[in-house]
Design an enzyme around this catalytic site. Structure first.
Site, PDB file in Angstrom:
ATOM      1  CG  HIS A 283      -2.102  -0.935   1.065  1.00 39.83           C
ATOM      2  ND1 HIS A 283      -3.202  -0.665   0.284  1.00 39.83           N
ATOM      3  CD2 HIS A 283      -2.314  -2.157   1.605  1.00 39.83           C
ATOM      4  CE1 HIS A 283      -4.048  -1.684   0.357  1.00 39.83           C
ATOM      5  NE2 HIS A 283      -3.525  -2.605   1.137  1.00 39.83           N
TER       6      HIS A 283
ATOM      7  CG  ASP B 219       1.210   0.457  -5.392  1.00 42.68           C
ATOM      8  OD1 ASP B 219       0.541   0.697  -4.361  1.00 42.68           O
ATOM      9  OD2 ASP B 219       0.795  -0.294  -6.298  1.00 42.68           O
TER      10      ASP B 219
ATOM     11  CB  SER C  58      -1.592  -9.426  -8.707  1.00 40.89           C
ATOM     12  OG  SER C  58      -1.925  -8.298  -9.465  1.00 40.89           O
ATOM     13  CB  SER C  59      -6.024 -13.421 -10.208  1.00 38.40           C
ATOM     14  OG  SER C  59      -7.036 -12.821  -9.415  1.00 38.40           O
TER      15      SER C  59
ATOM     16  CE1 TYR D 107      -5.103  -1.374  -3.562  1.00 34.82           C
ATOM     17  CE2 TYR D 107      -6.109   0.608  -4.429  1.00 34.82           C
ATOM     18  CZ  TYR D 107      -5.055  -0.278  -4.398  1.00 34.82           C
ATOM     19  OH  TYR D 107      -3.951  -0.047  -5.171  1.00 34.82           O
TER      20      TYR D 107
ATOM     21  CG  ASP E  52      -0.985  -5.548  -8.100  1.00 33.71           C
ATOM     22  OD1 ASP E  52      -0.071  -5.674  -7.263  1.00 33.71           O
ATOM     23  OD2 ASP E  52      -2.172  -5.397  -7.783  1.00 33.71           O
TER      24      ASP E  52
ATOM     25  N   GLY F  82      -4.611 -12.376  -3.377  1.00 33.64           N
ATOM     26  CA  GLY F  82      -3.557 -11.415  -3.133  1.00 33.64           C
ATOM     27  C   GLY F  82      -2.346 -11.622  -4.015  1.00 33.64           C
TER      28      GLY F  82
ATOM     29  N   GLY G 175      -8.766 -13.496  -5.816  1.00 31.69           N
ATOM     30  CA  GLY G 175      -8.906 -13.028  -4.447  1.00 31.69           C
ATOM     31  C   GLY G 175      -7.840 -13.507  -3.494  1.00 31.69           C
TER      32      GLY G 175
END
Length: 547
Positions: A61, A63, A189-190, A299, A246, A187, A185
């Site tokens: 958190h 970037d 980064s799909s 987020y 990501d 984490g 989901g």
């Protein structure tokens, strides 16, 4: 510079994975995808676009505050087989799949149904003169009801408006088939991998990845940095204000190292070799982090809190901020430190500046704390910025949905500054290990582990992006012998990443299986799906299968 490198277009699978030997474990999956495409669409695919997921080793958190991060691509990925769809002259124009640039999208997972959609050209009155080259096309994406094809559409959107801004050339109709091994989901980064691979697929089938493809002018050809920027914009269309880590990790990673990604003064990436014996184990908490449902209080709220905190801090430091500027925390550091525009003060000076500013954050606390509550109300926050209510809402709330009673400005900025320092320290430790003459890297690994543990504490207590299951899983990982363990990705569920001694990986995984309640009873492939060791992998690419 990695960002300036061309997007790789390969013709063999051995090129994709670096050698014939390395490609063998993947060959069946790629062949099966190509055969399934031919079965469904009646012809072979022309391209397979690949984008890997990523594991963020440290730097959570920060970037979107423009501080550097340290992720690595993983082997798990999203693949999209695709080909232009020929339209016979007699095809009925009224049917959607016969529209210019229409898409038939299918997924190998049966729970994702077949989708047919087509972009619409905006009427001239819908597009201002200044934006005509940016938003000439429209695709219907509902960020409140996110569907799998929304990520495909998001990737397409950017290609349309980047390459097809005039009526002189229309996008080709496309068939595509998606498969993926990055858990949604988790984490890892799909979503970014899906958007990157989608963007690549549409670039490839429209001849936009190679100069003068088929003897015609294809327009500007993106490099890796350009693909990252385009993919960032594309993913925002699904309602998530991504900072770019990501996408950069998915596009620019190298198989031999982690990747230090800097966003200020411009996007750049450099390889960071990891110490000998460094093995990272990803473990899925099995709590699914739903970005759409949680964005208002998760987020997106954190994005606004850090931006507002940056303005208030800047005001207190005498740093000039325009009334409509959304200054970031990295920009505050730059202006406070006298860094020249377009220049980078370097990691050592940045670390010193961050340490100084961490002692100047009291201004972000409420003047009269309510029972120890360090957060401020909306009215207090607006007053602290010095903006009128209307202007505050225009600058900070008009572009995003958020929801909170108290805004934790102090805690959020404290996390960002301390986490940014930890990234720099992690990078420095890795570089020192690479230059060390000793064959024993244990001392370096222990230092990296401590930084990871401190990061988890900050994510849990200051940024509040952890959850009970992630806290439990990281605690169990340390008890099982990890040097360090932390959440990875946005948090609120998903995965942890643990630094584990190379010779103890199997024992570590067995211990976690025995002690983390959701893993009990899992064996074989089911266990491998939720916990696995990973090495840094290659970034995104396209495999060209021939005309």
């Amino acid at each position: 510079m990695i960002a300036e490198q061309p997007i790789p277009v390969y013709t063999t699978l051995s090129e994709v994975f670096g050698s014939v030997e390395a490609s063998l474990p993947h060959a069946a999956r790629w062949n099966n995808l190509a055969e399934e495409f031919e079965k469904r669409f009646g012809r072979k695919p022309q391209y397979i676009a690949r984008a890997p997921g990523r594991v963020n080793l440290i730097g959570e958190h920060i970037d979107y505050a423009l501080f550097g991060v340290l992720p690595a691509a993983i082997e798990r990925d999203i693949l999209i087989a695709c080909a232009p769809r020929p339209l016979p002259p007699s095809s009925p124009k009224a049917e959607l799949e016969h529209f210019p640039g229409s898409v038939i999208a299918e997924n190998t997972q049966s729970k994702y149904t077949r989708q047919v959609f087509a972009p619409a050209v905006k009427e001239p009155q819908e597009v201002s003169d200044n934006a005509a080259h940016v938003e000439s096309w429209h695709l219907d994406i509902n960020p409140k009801e996110l569907r799998w094809e929304s990520y495909v559409k998001a990737g397409y959107y950017g290609v349309l408006n980047y390459h097809f801004s005039t009526a002189e050339e229309l996008p080709v109709p496309v068939d595509l088939l998606v498969t993926g091994s990055v858990p949604a989901g988790s984490g890892l980064s799909s979503s970014a991998a899906m958007v990157v691979s989608s963007t690549l697929a549409f670039l490839a089938v429209n001849g936009k990845l190679e100069s003068n493809d088929r003897g015609r002018d294809t327009g500007p050809v993106l490099n890796k940095g350009g693909l990252v920027q385009l993919s960032m914009k594309n993913e925002k269309r699904v309602g998530v204000n991504s900072g770019g880590m990501d996408q950069a990790a998915s596009v620019m990673s190298d198989p031999s190292s982690a990747l230090y990604i800097a966003f200020y003064p411009s996007l750049s990436a450099s390889a960071v070799p990891l110490p000998n014996g460094a093995v990272f184990v990803c473990a899925n908490s099995l709590v699914v982090a739903d970005k759409v449902i949680g964005a208002k209080r998760g987020y997106n709220l954190r994005v606004v809190e850090t931006l507002v905190g940056a303005r208030i801090l800047a005001n207190s430091l005498g740093v000039e901020v325009g009334p409509r500027d959304r200054i970031t925390l990295r920009e505050v550091v730059s202006k406070f430190s006298g860094e020249k525009d377009g220049e980078d003060m370097g990691p050592d000076e940045l670390e010193k500046s961050l340490a100084v500013l961490e002692e100047k954050l009291e201004v972000l606390k409420p003047k009269q704390p309510d029972n120890g509550q360090l957060g401020v109300t909306m009215d207090e926050m607006i007053k602290m910025t010095g903006l009128s209510k209307d202007l505050f809402e225009e600058v900070y709330l008009s572009w995003v949905d958020i929801e909170a009673t108290y805004f934790q400005l102090f805690n959020r900025v404290k996390h960002v500054f301390s986490e940014a320092r930890r990234v720099l320290q992690f990078r420095k430790t890795c570089l020192e290990a690479a230059q060390s003459s000793t064959s024993n890297d244990t001392v370096f690994l222990e230092s990296l582990g401590r930084l990871m543990n401190d990061s988890q504490t900050s994510c849990s207590q200051l940024y509040e992006c952890s959850c009970p299951e992630l806290d439990q899983l990281t605690h169990l990982a340390r008890e099982a012998g990890a040097y360090g363990s932390r959440l990875t990705g946005a948090g609120w569920g998903g995965c942890t990443v643990s630094l584990v001694p190379e010779n103890k990986v199997a024992d570590f995984i067995q211990r976690i299986k025995e002690t983390y309640p959701p893993y009990k009873g899992l064996e074989g492939d089911a266990l491998n799906e939720v916990i696995f060791a990973t090495k840094p992998g290659r970034g995104a690419c396209v495999l060209k299968l021939g005309d």
